[in-house]
Design a protein around this motif. Structure first.
Motif, PDB file in Angstrom:
ATOM      1  N   ASN A 117      -3.803   5.251  -1.811  1.00 49.01           N
ATOM      2  CA  ASN A 117      -4.605   6.264  -1.133  1.00 49.01           C
ATOM      3  C   ASN A 117      -3.997   7.638  -1.374  1.00 49.01           C
ATOM      4  O   ASN A 117      -2.771   7.787  -1.472  1.00 49.01           O
ATOM      5  CB  ASN A 117      -4.640   6.011   0.377  1.00 49.01           C
TER       6      ASN A 117
ATOM      7  N   PHE B  82       4.907   6.079   2.255  1.00 48.01           N
ATOM      8  CA  PHE B  82       4.330   7.424   2.283  1.00 48.01           C
ATOM      9  C   PHE B  82       5.123   8.273   1.296  1.00 48.01           C
ATOM     10  O   PHE B  82       6.354   8.338   1.350  1.00 48.01           O
ATOM     11  CB  PHE B  82       4.431   8.016   3.687  1.00 48.01           C
TER      12      PHE B  82
ATOM     13  N   SER C 279       0.823  -1.204   0.000  1.00 47.20           N
ATOM     14  CA  SER C 279       0.000   0.000   0.000  1.00 47.20           C
ATOM     15  C   SER C 279       0.859   1.256   0.000  1.00 47.20           C
ATOM     16  O   SER C 279       1.990   1.263   0.492  1.00 47.20           O
ATOM     17  CB  SER C 279      -0.934   0.015   1.217  1.00 47.20           C
TER      18      SER C 279
ATOM     19  N   PRO D  39       0.274   2.832   5.675  1.00 48.12           N
ATOM     20  CA  PRO D  39       0.720   2.294   4.393  1.00 48.12           C
ATOM     21  C   PRO D  39       2.142   1.744   4.492  1.00 48.12           C
ATOM     22  O   PRO D  39       2.871   2.022   5.445  1.00 48.12           O
ATOM     23  CB  PRO D  39       0.679   3.523   3.483  1.00 48.12           C
TER      24      PRO D  39
ATOM     25  N   LYS E  15      -3.932  10.583   9.398  1.00 49.77           N
ATOM     26  CA  LYS E  15      -4.121   9.721   8.234  1.00 49.77           C
ATOM     27  C   LYS E  15      -3.031   8.650   8.156  1.00 49.77           C
ATOM     28  O   LYS E  15      -3.302   7.488   7.813  1.00 49.77           O
ATOM     29  CB  LYS E  15      -4.106  10.571   6.961  1.00 49.77           C
TER      30      LYS E  15
ATOM     31  N   VAL F 177      -4.168   4.781   8.026  1.00 52.11           N
ATOM     32  CA  VAL F 177      -3.939   3.938   6.847  1.00 52.11           C
ATOM     33  C   VAL F 177      -2.787   2.961   7.063  1.00 52.11           C
ATOM     34  O   VAL F 177      -2.835   1.824   6.596  1.00 52.11           O
ATOM     35  CB  VAL F 177      -3.677   4.827   5.609  1.00 52.11           C
TER      36      VAL F 177
ATOM     37  N   SER G 142       0.444  12.157  -0.198  1.00 46.70           N
ATOM     38  CA  SER G 142      -0.197  13.301   0.436  1.00 46.70           C
ATOM     39  C   SER G 142       0.594  14.569   0.164  1.00 46.70           C
ATOM     40  O   SER G 142       1.827  14.582   0.247  1.00 46.70           O
ATOM     41  CB  SER G 142      -0.320  13.080   1.945  1.00 46.70           C
TER      42      SER G 142
ATOM     43  N   LEU H 265       0.439   5.701   0.456  1.00 48.04           N
ATOM     44  CA  LEU H 265      -0.324   6.916   0.717  1.00 48.04           C
ATOM     45  C   LEU H 265       0.451   8.080   0.149  1.00 48.04           C
ATOM     46  O   LEU H 265       1.588   8.347   0.563  1.00 48.04           O
ATOM     47  CB  LEU H 265      -0.537   7.129   2.211  1.00 48.04           C
TER      48      LEU H 265
END
Length: 327
Positions: free
Chosen positions: A38, A130, A3, A127, A121, A125, A7, A5
């Motif tokens: 995400n 990141f 995963s 992840p 977050k 999440v 941002s 993320l």
């Protein structure tokens, strides 16, 4: 499944930002390879005119399929009202922090709220990776939070504007789009980075038919060679008025271009307002001009034109020779 993320306080769906376009292409590629992707981002666009109503920009792009929630919360001891918009972006679970109705996307309190919510977050999440970009020093704090949570952090450097090495120190990796950018940051800041050329979604840029009508210039800003292009337009207007020129809106507006005294009265000049789908101008382009005066860290228009078999005439600034395969 692995995963990620991504941002940033900058909007993830900004059609005027090469960084945002590249990021979404990368995330979509990861989704196709089985990643859980995400996004949590703010609503700051590169083009100031798009900041007036960021929710409308979202709805225009995603056909209204957006869940919007108005939130009252205490962030950092301050009572705030903001909105959270959530939607699916080709398999990417995206959440965008929006100002309240009538408030500004560039409000310092909203930026503060974003960074505090980002920490939440990351914990929510969890992840594997990141990723972020942007010059606010608080991105370094986010990387340190990620490290404490056992999350690998990556800074994706898309331009040559960064001046402080300490911004990158907490990150596990720094990624740049070209060998030129890698050498620039190694020399300027002593930052070691990895070259990962940006991805481009062929299905979103390759046209099925091309009228090959125009000589096209995208983003008529000063640093992209606005005055150089006007000089070409004026000469062609005299000697070859049958060759039409197309100016495409981006971070810099077509109106600003048309209002230049030297551009007035040109009968061979046409314009297209900024579009999320670049096929709208590639489908009409016979030749693309990239007369950049700034040191480019990449050349997305060059690559996308190549996908479409459209010749490009460009300057030799920054990475452009590298992208064109010219040593």
């Amino acid at each position: 499944m692995p995963s990620v993320l991504f941002s940033s306080y900058h909007s993830c769906i900004d059609p005027t930002s090469g960084a945002a376009i590249s990021t979404r292409s990368t995330l979509r590629a990861l989704v196709r390879r089985g990643w859980d992707a995400n996004v949590f981002c703010g609503s700051l666009f590169d083009a100031p005119r798009l900041n007036a109503d960021p929710l409308s920009s979202l709805r225009d792009r995603f056909n209204g399929a957006i869940e919007v929630k108005r939130v009252r919360a205490t962030v950092g001891g301050r009572a705030m009202i903001f909105r959270l918009a959530r939607f699916n972006d080709d398999g990417i679970d995206a959440t965008v922090l929006l100002p309240d109705i009538g408030a500004s996307s560039v409000s310092p309190s909203l930026v503060d709220a974003y960074f505090r919510l980002l920490s939440d977050k990351l914990r929510e999440v969890r992840p594997d990776v990141f990723a972020t970009y942007g010059g606010d020093p608080r991105v370094a704090s986010a990387a340190r939070t990620a490290k404490k949570l056992g999350i690998a952090s990556v800074f994706t450097l898309h331009n040559l504007a960064y001046r402080r090495r300490e911004l990158f120190d907490p990150f596990d990796a720094v990624v740049v789009p070209s060998e030129f950018a890698r050498a620039h940051y190694q020399k300027a800041l002593g930052v070691e980075s990895e070259v990962v050329p940006p991805l481009a979604d062929e299905d979103k840029v390759v046209v099925s038919r091309n009228s090959r009508r125009f000589v096209t210039f995208v983003n008529p800003s000063l640093e992209k060679g606005r005055y150089f292009f006007v000089g070409i337009a004026r000469e062609l207007n005299k000697s070859r008025p049958d060759i039409p020129l197309l100016v495409v809106d981006s971070r810099s507006t077509v109106d600003a271009f048309k209002n230049m005294p030297t551009a007035r009265g040109l009968t061979n000049l046409f314009s297209l307002e900024n579009v999320a789908d670049p096929r709208s101008f590639y489908s009409q382009s016979r030749l693309v001009l990239v007369p950049s005066l700034c040191e480019e860290s990449f050349g997305r228009v060059v690559v996308e034109s190549g996908f479409n078999g459209i010749p490009v005439l460009c300057s030799d600034r920054g990475t452009l020779p590298e992208v064109c395969g010219v040593s």
